[in-house]
Enzyme design. Structure first.
Site, PDB file in Angstrom:
ATOM      1  N   GLU A  42      -1.835 -17.062 -15.347  1.00 33.70           N
ATOM      2  CA  GLU A  42      -1.323 -16.308 -16.501  1.00 33.70           C
ATOM      3  C   GLU A  42      -1.701 -16.985 -17.809  1.00 33.70           C
ATOM      4  O   GLU A  42      -1.094 -16.766 -18.863  1.00 33.70           O
ATOM      5  CB  GLU A  42       0.188 -16.103 -16.366  1.00 33.70           C
ATOM      6  CG  GLU A  42       0.572 -15.401 -15.050  1.00 33.70           C
ATOM      7  CD  GLU A  42       0.962 -13.925 -15.172  1.00 33.70           C
ATOM      8  OE1 GLU A  42       1.454 -13.537 -16.232  1.00 33.70           O
ATOM      9  OE2 GLU A  42       0.773 -13.181 -14.194  1.00 33.70           O
TER      10      GLU A  42
ATOM     11  N   HIS B 214       7.434 -17.158 -17.600  1.00 38.85           N
ATOM     12  CA  HIS B 214       6.344 -18.041 -18.030  1.00 38.85           C
ATOM     13  C   HIS B 214       6.985 -19.310 -18.584  1.00 38.85           C
ATOM     14  O   HIS B 214       8.079 -19.256 -19.172  1.00 38.85           O
ATOM     15  CB  HIS B 214       5.511 -17.414 -19.173  1.00 38.85           C
ATOM     16  CG  HIS B 214       4.662 -16.257 -18.753  1.00 38.85           C
ATOM     17  ND1 HIS B 214       4.568 -15.096 -19.485  1.00 38.85           N
ATOM     18  CD2 HIS B 214       3.852 -16.092 -17.685  1.00 38.85           C
ATOM     19  CE1 HIS B 214       3.740 -14.256 -18.884  1.00 38.85           C
ATOM     20  NE2 HIS B 214       3.288 -14.839 -17.788  1.00 38.85           N
TER      21      HIS B 214
ATOM     22  N   CYS C 114       4.194 -15.613 -27.444  1.00 43.74           N
ATOM     23  CA  CYS C 114       3.461 -14.770 -26.482  1.00 43.74           C
ATOM     24  C   CYS C 114       2.327 -14.024 -27.173  1.00 43.74           C
ATOM     25  O   CYS C 114       1.317 -13.712 -26.564  1.00 43.74           O
ATOM     26  CB  CYS C 114       4.365 -13.716 -25.872  1.00 43.74           C
ATOM     27  SG  CYS C 114       5.742 -14.338 -24.936  1.00 43.74           S
TER      28      CYS C 114
END
Ligand code: SUG
Length: 419
Positions: free
Chosen positions: A163, A231, A348
């Site tokens: 990711e 995350h 993000c």
């Protein structure tokens, strides 16, 4: 050479919607079915970029992706009209806005061949994100096409989930000096999937040519994943010599902190104890999903979501922190509520790249004037709102396509980025 940190933000695309696609992402689940506001969302992102430019930071941009992703639907034997609603929603997702998941980046100072290495993330765990990488890779290959300065790599093969930078932290005395790269992986997280596999992290470190003594592989705590930290960047963030983290972010923090101190003696660890801010408040407020940046005067600022200001335990702790003598001196709240409602905070929305801006395709760098023009296109073209049931509406789809074409044309990228 003028090596500096550049934040590349993903411009929020015209198909931004709340389809509740991300298991383990509490905000995405909570807002499933809500009506989104793509235009306001993109303008919020642009204001964040503008604010960072005004702080004296260098800013870049990634374009939204072509949606619906017809190429992906074709490979699934369908098209946007015929697809089942959950497949259609996945093909329409604007999730590439979260540029922290675009790639993992190792600056030139850390790599064997002295080039900056980027590996595009495969994002295989979530269907709606698994088809992002080809269009992301296309942009990375244009923006970082100077092969003397950059090496851009294909994704790590499945089934090893990767990711990108959301699970990667770099600590160093100064951005342009060699650093320690920390790869955070997950194993399990109660009912939720761990999206970053250790085999993917190790592969990226090898592909980038990192010194094994300066690459740490650290397990995320199961508790953090189960609490909604899908995350690592939801519970920790690093900048230069500072690690800002929640006490419960890592499975074995004592060992991690000891290894980090051994590899980088100047490191400063700013830890928020669970007794002051619970994991639940940290995740709800996205305290750690902040951009921790070094300002031109050398001090550090935390660019954090306004939700952090609205969460009493978090704001109290932060005010005590900046009143003390620590390295983080300034708090800058920003409104990115449209992205936040899908689980994406200020951190993000950006990918950090340490490089000389002169080596980057200028079409991906922005200043305030360019942002004004982009905001004009957003205001003219982006839909004002999208309800989940609208996703099959052919007029909406045509509008989303026109929005993308107008932007790409304006940025003079239509010759390079085909739908
Ligand atoms: O992958 N949300 C994203 C949020 C990504 C946040 N990125 C970082 N933490 N770096 C995700 O879960 C929601 C889409 C939806 O539900 O429609 C979504 O994909």
């Amino acid at each position: 050479m003028n090596v500096t940190e550049i934040n590349f933000d993903g411009l929020i695309g015209p198909s931004h919607n709340y389809a509740g696609l991300s298991l383990g992402n509490l905000a995405s689940a909570r807002n499933a079915g809500a009506v989104s506001q793509p235009r306001a969302a993109a303008l919020q992102g642009i204001e964040k970029m503008r604010g960072n430019i005004r702080l004296g930071l260098k800013q870049g941009i990634f374009l939204p992706q072509w949606r619906p992703d017809g190429a992906w639907l074709t490979r699934l034997g369908t098209d946007v009209g015929a697809a089942e609603p959950h497949i259609r929603a996945a093909a329409m997702s604007a999730s590439s806005m979260w540029a922290a998941n675009a790639a993992t980046v190792s600056p030139a100072a850390d790599t064997q061949d002295g080039r900056t290495h980027l590996t595009v993330a495969n994002l295989v765990t979530m269907a709606h994100r698994s088809h992002e990488w080809p269009q992301t890779l296309a942009q990375l290959r244009i923006a970082f096409s100077d092969e003397r300065a950059f090496a851009v790599h294909d994704p790590v093969p499945p089934p090893f989930g990767d990711e990108g930078a959301a699970n990667h932290m770099r600590l160093t005395e100064r951005h342009d000096l060699p650093g320690v790269e920390v790869f955070v992986y997950g194993q399990s997280g109660g009912p939720f999937p761990a999206r970053q596999h250790v085999e993917a992290s190790k592969a990226v470190a090898r592909i980038h040519g990192l010194d094994p003594a300066k690459a740490l592989f650290v397990q995320q705590s199961e508790e953090a994943i189960a609490a909604g930290a899908f995350h690592n960047d939801v519970v920790a963030v690093a900048n230069e010599r500072v690690l800002f983290t929640h006490e419960l972010a890592f499975a074995d923090k004592a060992r991690f902190y000891a290894d980090l101190r051994a590899a980088l003696p100047c490191v400063e660890i700013v830890e928020v104890p669970a007794s002051a801010v619970s994991l639940s408040d940290a995740i709800k407020s996205y305290l750690f999903n902040a951009q921790l940046v070094t300002l031109p005067d050398g001090g550090m600022a935390l660019i954090l979501p306004t939700e952090a200001q609205d969460t009493p335990s978090v704001w109290t702790w932060l005010q005590q922190m900046v009143a003390g003598n620590g390295p983080i001196r300034r708090l800058v709240p920003v409104d990115v509520r449209q992205s936040m409602a899908n689980g994406g905070g200020p951190a993000c929305l950006r990918l950090r790249i340490v490089a000389d801006p002169a080596t980057i395709d200028p079409r991906f760098l922005v200043d305030e004037a360019k942002l004004d023009a982009i905001a004009g296109i957003v205001s003219n073209y982006w839909p004002e709102s999208i309800a989940p049931d609208d996703l099959s509406d052919t007029r909406l789809i045509a509008r989303i396509e026109q929005s993308w074409l107008a932007l790409v044309d304006h940025l003079q990228l239509s010759g390079d980025l085909a739908p």
